[in-house]
Scaffold this motif. Sequence first.
Motif, PDB file in Angstrom:
ATOM      1  N   ALA A 247       9.318   9.439  11.296  1.00  0.00           N
ATOM      2  CA  ALA A 247       9.279  10.090   9.976  1.00  0.00           C
ATOM      3  C   ALA A 247      10.689  10.553   9.592  1.00  0.00           C
ATOM      4  O   ALA A 247      11.493  10.953  10.432  1.00  0.00           O
ATOM      5  N   GLU A 248      10.969  10.463   8.287  1.00  0.00           N
ATOM      6  CA  GLU A 248      12.246  10.882   7.694  1.00  0.00           C
ATOM      7  C   GLU A 248      13.421  10.049   8.218  1.00  0.00           C
ATOM      8  O   GLU A 248      14.567  10.497   8.204  1.00  0.00           O
ATOM      9  N   GLU A 249      13.127   8.843   8.654  1.00  0.00           N
ATOM     10  CA  GLU A 249      14.177   7.877   8.937  1.00  0.00           C
ATOM     11  C   GLU A 249      14.255   6.902   7.764  1.00  0.00           C
ATOM     12  O   GLU A 249      13.233   6.608   7.127  1.00  0.00           O
ATOM     13  N   PRO A 250      15.426   6.386   7.466  1.00  0.00           N
ATOM     14  CA  PRO A 250      15.521   5.459   6.338  1.00  0.00           C
ATOM     15  C   PRO A 250      14.788   4.156   6.604  1.00  0.00           C
ATOM     16  O   PRO A 250      14.680   3.709   7.756  1.00  0.00           O
ATOM     17  N   LEU A 251      14.285   3.548   5.531  1.00  0.00           N
ATOM     18  CA  LEU A 251      13.605   2.262   5.635  1.00  0.00           C
ATOM     19  C   LEU A 251      14.618   1.155   5.906  1.00  0.00           C
ATOM     20  O   LEU A 251      15.786   1.248   5.513  1.00  0.00           O
ATOM     21  N   PRO A 252      14.210   0.079   6.544  1.00  0.00           N
ATOM     22  CA  PRO A 252      15.104  -1.071   6.702  1.00  0.00           C
ATOM     23  C   PRO A 252      15.473  -1.663   5.338  1.00  0.00           C
ATOM     24  O   PRO A 252      14.680  -1.623   4.390  1.00  0.00           O
ATOM     25  N   LEU A 253      16.682  -2.206   5.254  1.00  0.00           N
ATOM     26  CA  LEU A 253      17.161  -2.834   4.024  1.00  0.00           C
ATOM     27  C   LEU A 253      17.396  -4.309   4.297  1.00  0.00           C
ATOM     28  O   LEU A 253      17.953  -4.693   5.335  1.00  0.00           O
ATOM     29  N   LEU A 254      16.972  -5.155   3.334  1.00  0.00           N
ATOM     30  CA  LEU A 254      17.099  -6.603   3.459  1.00  0.00           C
ATOM     31  C   LEU A 254      18.035  -7.121   2.375  1.00  0.00           C
ATOM     32  O   LEU A 254      17.906  -6.741   1.196  1.00  0.00           O
ATOM     33  N   PHE A 255      18.977  -8.021   2.756  1.00  0.00           N
ATOM     34  CA  PHE A 255      19.938  -8.579   1.818  1.00  0.00           C
ATOM     35  C   PHE A 255      20.004 -10.092   2.008  1.00  0.00           C
ATOM     36  O   PHE A 255      19.969 -10.596   3.149  1.00  0.00           O
ATOM     37  N   LEU A 256      20.117 -10.804   0.891  1.00  0.00           N
ATOM     38  CA  LEU A 256      20.339 -12.249   0.916  1.00  0.00           C
ATOM     39  C   LEU A 256      21.817 -12.501   0.689  1.00  0.00           C
ATOM     40  O   LEU A 256      22.394 -12.021  -0.287  1.00  0.00           O
ATOM     41  N   THR A 257      22.436 -13.262   1.583  1.00  0.00           N
ATOM     42  CA  THR A 257      23.879 -13.455   1.513  1.00  0.00           C
ATOM     43  C   THR A 257      24.232 -14.814   2.104  1.00  0.00           C
ATOM     44  O   THR A 257      23.339 -15.624   2.420  1.00  0.00           O
ATOM     45  N   ASP A 258      25.531 -15.091   2.259  1.00  0.00           N
ATOM     46  CA  ASP A 258      26.005 -16.294   2.942  1.00  0.00           C
ATOM     47  C   ASP A 258      27.365 -15.998   3.545  1.00  0.00           C
ATOM     48  O   ASP A 258      27.922 -14.900   3.357  1.00  0.00           O
ATOM     49  N   SER A 259      27.930 -16.941   4.253  1.00  0.00           N
ATOM     50  CA  SER A 259      29.197 -16.713   4.936  1.00  0.00           C
ATOM     51  C   SER A 259      30.335 -16.487   3.955  1.00  0.00           C
ATOM     52  O   SER A 259      31.263 -15.706   4.217  1.00  0.00           O
TER      53      SER A 259
ATOM     54  N   GLU B 263       0.811  -1.216   0.000  1.00  0.00           N
ATOM     55  CA  GLU B 263       0.000   0.000   0.000  1.00  0.00           C
ATOM     56  C   GLU B 263       0.852   1.277   0.000  1.00  0.00           C
ATOM     57  O   GLU B 263       0.311   2.371  -0.139  1.00  0.00           O
ATOM     58  N   MET B 264       2.171   1.132   0.178  1.00  0.00           N
ATOM     59  CA  MET B 264       3.040   2.303   0.299  1.00  0.00           C
ATOM     60  C   MET B 264       4.279   2.083  -0.566  1.00  0.00           C
ATOM     61  O   MET B 264       4.846   0.992  -0.602  1.00  0.00           O
ATOM     62  N   THR B 265       4.671   3.130  -1.277  1.00  0.00           N
ATOM     63  CA  THR B 265       5.893   3.060  -2.084  1.00  0.00           C
ATOM     64  C   THR B 265       7.107   3.328  -1.202  1.00  0.00           C
ATOM     65  O   THR B 265       7.002   3.840  -0.085  1.00  0.00           O
ATOM     66  N   LEU B 266       8.284   2.979  -1.749  1.00  0.00           N
ATOM     67  CA  LEU B 266       9.514   3.205  -0.995  1.00  0.00           C
ATOM     68  C   LEU B 266       9.756   4.693  -0.771  1.00  0.00           C
ATOM     69  O   LEU B 266      10.248   5.106   0.288  1.00  0.00           O
ATOM     70  N   GLU B 267       9.406   5.538  -1.759  1.00  0.00           N
ATOM     71  CA  GLU B 267       9.599   6.966  -1.608  1.00  0.00           C
ATOM     72  C   GLU B 267       8.699   7.521  -0.508  1.00  0.00           C
ATOM     73  O   GLU B 267       9.112   8.351   0.313  1.00  0.00           O
ATOM     74  N   ALA B 268       7.488   7.052  -0.458  1.00  0.00           N
ATOM     75  CA  ALA B 268       6.566   7.522   0.569  1.00  0.00           C
ATOM     76  C   ALA B 268       6.931   6.961   1.934  1.00  0.00           C
ATOM     77  O   ALA B 268       6.646   7.573   2.968  1.00  0.00           O
ATOM     78  N   GLY B 269       7.593   5.796   1.943  1.00  0.00           N
ATOM     79  CA  GLY B 269       7.978   5.193   3.209  1.00  0.00           C
ATOM     80  C   GLY B 269       8.990   6.022   3.965  1.00  0.00           C
ATOM     81  O   GLY B 269       9.065   5.945   5.197  1.00  0.00           O
ATOM     82  N   TYR B 270       9.766   6.819   3.268  1.00  0.00           N
ATOM     83  CA  TYR B 270      10.749   7.662   3.955  1.00  0.00           C
ATOM     84  C   TYR B 270      10.051   8.721   4.800  1.00  0.00           C
ATOM     85  O   TYR B 270      10.489   9.049   5.908  1.00  0.00           O
ATOM     86  N   GLU B 271       8.961   9.268   4.294  1.00  0.00           N
ATOM     87  CA  GLU B 271       8.224  10.300   5.019  1.00  0.00           C
ATOM     88  C   GLU B 271       7.304   9.704   6.080  1.00  0.00           C
ATOM     89  O   GLU B 271       6.838  10.429   6.972  1.00  0.00           O
ATOM     90  N   TYR B 272       7.061   8.420   6.010  1.00  0.00           N
ATOM     91  CA  TYR B 272       6.080   7.785   6.896  1.00  0.00           C
ATOM     92  C   TYR B 272       6.656   7.594   8.293  1.00  0.00           C
ATOM     93  O   TYR B 272       7.856   7.318   8.470  1.00  0.00           O
ATOM     94  N   GLY B 273       5.794   7.715   9.298  1.00  0.00           N
ATOM     95  CA  GLY B 273       6.151   7.422  10.670  1.00  0.00           C
ATOM     96  C   GLY B 273       5.078   6.575  11.320  1.00  0.00           C
ATOM     97  O   GLY B 273       3.885   6.902  11.220  1.00  0.00           O
TER      98      GLY B 273
END
Length: 600
Positions: A133-145, A51-61
Motif C-alpha cells: 500500500a502507498e507504493e507507486p504503480l508500475p509505469l509502462l512506456f513504448l520506446t525504441d533504441s 476494476e480499479m482506478t489509478l488513484e485507488a491503485g496507489y492505496e491498494y496493496g
Amino acid sequence: MLLWKRKRAIPRWLAGAVFLICALAMTGLLASEVTPRREQLMLEASVNGGEMTLEAGYEYGGALTLAVTLPEWESQWRPMLEVRHTGEAEVFLDGEMLGRMEAWDGKTLGNAVFMLPKDCAGKTVTLETAKEAEEPLPLLFLTDSGVTRETERAYTVKSTLPAAVFAVVSLLVLGLFFFGLTEGHCDWPVLLLGFAALTQAFYFHAQSRGGYILPPEIYGLWLCLSRAALFALPPLFLLLHMKKWRKLFLPFAILPGLAYFVVAGFQTVVPAFSMIGSRMGEVFYLTVAALVVCAVLEYRDENQVFRLFLPGLLLSAAGIGAASLLSGLCGGGLLPYMQWLVSEITWHQPDLPLYWWSAFLLLLCFLVSVLSQLRFLAARETQMQVLAARESMAQEQLAVVQESDESLRRMRHETVNHYTVMQKLSQAGAWDRLETYLDGLLSDVEAVPAMVYVAHPAINAVLTTILARAQKQGIKVEHEVSAPETLPFPDTELCTVLMNLLQNALDANALAPAGAEKWLRVSIHIRGAHLYIGVENPRFGPVKYDEKTGLCHTTKADRTVHGYGLKAVQAVAQKYQSELLLEFPDGMFSAATALQMPEE
C-alpha cells in the motif's frame, strides 16, 4: 590605412534589438539540445481488469495486474517496452511470457526493457506483480533504441550544459577582474559573481558524481551551500555598489543567505530542520523585494551602476514577458513553463524559481560590470583628451605670454621716443597729428594679448587661449567677465562649456564675407546662486534649429566628427538644473546658460 569609413552611427535601439534576437536564437538552440527530438510513449494501462482506478491503485496493496493494448509505433528501430517498477514482476505479450523482473538483494534496479516484435501493434501487454500500500504503480512506456539514445543524449547535455555555462561565466568574470587590474580599476566585488558561478558549476558536477563519492550529510551540505551562494552573492554584489541606501538593504542581503545555509544546509544533520528546509528559500523573496525598491532609489540618486542595472532589469522582464506571450500564441512551451514556475511559488516550492531568478541576476550583474568597465575606460580616455587639450592650451598660453612680454618690452623701449614725438607735436600745435599718433599707440596697446582675465585658473586659461586666437584672426573681442578663484564645478565641465561656445563663435566669424565686421562678445559672472556664461557672435548664414532637441545642427561637412559641441554643453547645463538658450535674430547668434551652483 583606413579601409572603410563609417557614414552614420547605428541607432542604439537597433543594435540592442539585433543583440536580443541573437541571444534568443542562441537560447533556443541550446534549449533544443536539452529536449529529446523524439520521446517515449507512456501507456495508459488498466488496473486489475479495469476494476480499479489509478488513484485507488496507489492505496491498494496486494496482487496487481496491468494490461494495455499496444498502439502503432512508427520507427525504423525495433520497438521496446520499458517497465519502471521497484518489485518483482512478470510481463506477457498476448499471454506468452515476454520476460521477468527479478529482485537482486531484495530490490530491483527500478526499470527493465523488453524487446517487442515489429508487428506488436494491437497486441496486449500484461504485467503481473504485487505491491505494498502507498507504493507507486508500475509505469509502462513504448520506446525504441533511437529514442533511448536521444533521451540519454538530452539528459547528458542537460546535466553538463549548465555546468559548462557557469564555468565559462566564472572564467569571464575572473578575466574581467584581471583586465580591470591592468587598467588600474580594481572592481573586487565582481569576484563574488565569479565565485557564485563557480559554485554552480561544481553543483551540477556534484549532482552527477558527488552523490556516489560523498556521505549524504556532506553531499546535502555542499548542494545547499552552492545554492545559498547563488541566491545571496549577486544581491551582495549590488549591495557593495550602493551608496545612499546600502544600510537599508544590508540586512536583506546578508540574513536570508545565512538562514538558508544553516537551516537548509544542515537539515541532513539536524532532523528538526527538515520540516522547514524545503521552504527556507522563501526568505529570499524579501531580498528580491528590497532589491527592487533600493534599485529604484539608487537610480533616482543617479548611481551609475544602477543607472545600468535597473533599465536592464526592466528590459529583460519585458523581453521575457513578450517571448512568453509569443510562445503561447505559437503553441510553444515557454508560457506553460513560466506558469508552472509561478505555481511553484504558490505551492511554497521556491528553490527552482529562485534558481532562475538568481542565475538571471548573476548574468545581469556581470553585464553591468562589463559596461561599467567600458565606461571607466571611456572616462579615462576622455580625461586623457582633456589633459592633452590642457597641455595644448598651456603651450598656447606660453606663446601668448611670450608675445605679450615681447610687445611690452618693445613698447617700453620706444616709450621715450613716443614721449619726444608727442612733445614736439604739442609744441608745434599740430593737434590733429597728435590725436592720430595717440590713436595708433592705443591700437598697439590693445593688440597686446591680455594674460589675466579672471582669477579662476581654468576659465582664465580658456579665455587667454581662445581670445588670443580671435585677435589673431582679426576678430574684435568684447568681454565682461568676473569669477572667483574657486567655483563648485569641475574644471573639465567649465572648459567644455567655454571652449565649445567660444570655438563655435570663432567658426562663425570665419564665414564672414570680405569687408564684414568680425566680433565676439563673452560674458561671465555670478547671478545669485548661478554662474552665467554667455557668448554672442555675428551670423553669416542660415541656422538649422531642431525644436525637439533645442539644438542647432552642424553645417560642417563631416557630421561624424562635428556636431557634438552643443550637445556636450547642453548635457552640462542640464546636469546643473539649467538649459542651453540659443537665440539667432537677424545677423547675430547667442548662446547662454546659467549653471546652478551645487551646495557644498
